[in-house]
Design an enzyme around this catalytic site. Structure first.
Site, PDB file in Angstrom:
ATOM      1  CE1 TYR A  96      -4.263  -1.261   0.851  1.00 50.59           C
ATOM      2  CE2 TYR A  96      -2.909  -3.163   1.643  1.00 50.59           C
ATOM      3  CZ  TYR A  96      -4.159  -2.742   1.301  1.00 50.59           C
ATOM      4  OH  TYR A  96      -5.273  -3.593   1.370  1.00 50.59           O
ATOM      5  CE1 TYR A 135      -2.503  -6.596   3.866  1.00 53.22           C
ATOM      6  CE2 TYR A 135      -3.389  -6.658   1.684  1.00 53.22           C
ATOM      7  CZ  TYR A 135      -3.538  -6.208   3.143  1.00 53.22           C
ATOM      8  OH  TYR A 135      -4.481  -5.704   3.577  1.00 53.22           O
ATOM      9  NE  ARG A 143      -6.788 -10.114   4.561  1.00 52.70           N
ATOM     10  CZ  ARG A 143      -7.552  -9.032   4.461  1.00 52.70           C
ATOM     11  NH1 ARG A 143      -7.268  -7.863   4.824  1.00 52.70           N
ATOM     12  NH2 ARG A 143      -8.780  -9.183   3.797  1.00 52.70           N
ATOM     13  CG  HIS A 146      -8.115  -7.480   0.130  1.00 51.39           C
ATOM     14  ND1 HIS A 146      -7.104  -8.084   0.613  1.00 51.39           N
ATOM     15  CD2 HIS A 146      -8.044  -6.201   0.848  1.00 51.39           C
ATOM     16  CE1 HIS A 146      -6.379  -7.498   1.652  1.00 51.39           C
ATOM     17  NE2 HIS A 146      -7.060  -6.251   1.606  1.00 51.39           N
ATOM     18  CG  HIS A 148      -9.313  -2.321   1.889  1.00 48.43           C
ATOM     19  ND1 HIS A 148      -9.528  -2.598   3.225  1.00 48.43           N
ATOM     20  CD2 HIS A 148      -8.123  -2.770   1.466  1.00 48.43           C
ATOM     21  CE1 HIS A 148      -8.719  -3.349   3.313  1.00 48.43           C
ATOM     22  NE2 HIS A 148      -7.916  -3.415   2.568  1.00 48.43           N
TER      23      HIS A 148
HETATM   24 FE   LIG Z   1      -6.097  -4.572   2.693  1.00 52.55          FE
END
Ligand SMILES: [Fe+2]
Length: 213
Positions: A96, A135, A143, A146, A148
């Protein structure tokens, strides 16, 4: 926006058949989920639907390009135009842009992974982005890919996370795999892959259903 009634019904949940009467449609609301730690620290500017290119840069985000189309709906199937849709996601390597992300995977100079959109007439929204990478999660797992979403309409606010179909990591994801135990239906947060309309771009559809608005 070319989503058929069949897509809405099969992709989202619920149809309540009343014997001997007209079919009354009731869509399952999209489950609430944690915002997670990487909610954008800067309010994104209103963004073109294309997250794969940044203003002032000639390069394109690395990764598999995807196009996601859908609608923001009420549970009765009626569309919600002008809903505020905030989107954030990791880059193709699972990083991110939020500065608190400790993932050592590199940033992509051509990708911020943040957008602010509003649903159009008919509730439609559309983004072109790259498929986010998996990640590490703080518990030592991984994870699943996905995206958000935070969607606001009227005084109703939905935070949720959308997943991809046929991902092996879905069954092990710390949030996805525990949804049923938290009384949330995981099928409502998996997008549906649809026929591609251009080479090398995967197409998906996912409708967002707000419980109130
Ligand atoms: Fe996330």
């Amino acid at each position: 926006m070319g989503i058929s009634r069949r897509t809405v019904v099969t992709g989202l949940a619920g149809i309540i058949a009343v014997p001997g009467a007209a079919v009354a449609e009731s869509l399952a609301p999209t489950p609430q989920e944690t915002l997670g730690p990487y909610f954008p620290v800067r309010t994104p500017a209103e963004h073109n639907f294309d997250l794969t290119r940044l203003p002032g840069r000639t390069g394109r985000a690395a990764g598999q390009i995807i196009e996601l189309n859908g609608r923001v709906l009420r549970v009765d199937g009626s569309p919600i135009p002008k809903a505020k849709i905030e989107i954030w996601q990791a880059n193709a390597l699972g990083r991110y842009t939020n500065p608190i992300d400790r993932n050592p995977a590199p940033l992509d100079p051509n990708f911020k992974g943040v957008a602010l959109l509003h649903s159009a007439a008919g509730g439609a929204y559309r983004i072109r982005t790259i498929k986010p990478g998996p990640y590490p999660d703080p518990a030592g797992g991984t994870r699943a890919p996905h995206i958000h979403f935070q969607v606001a309409a009227g005084d109703y606010l939905l935070a949720t996370q959308m997943y991809f179909p046929a991902e092996a990591l879905n069954d092990k994801d710390i949030l996805m795999s525990t949804m049923s135990g938290r009384h949330r239906d995981p099928t409502n947060v998996i997008c549906k892959q649809v026929e591609a309309s251009e080479p090398d771009v995967l197409r998906f559809e996912w409708d967002i259903v707000l419980l109130q608005a």
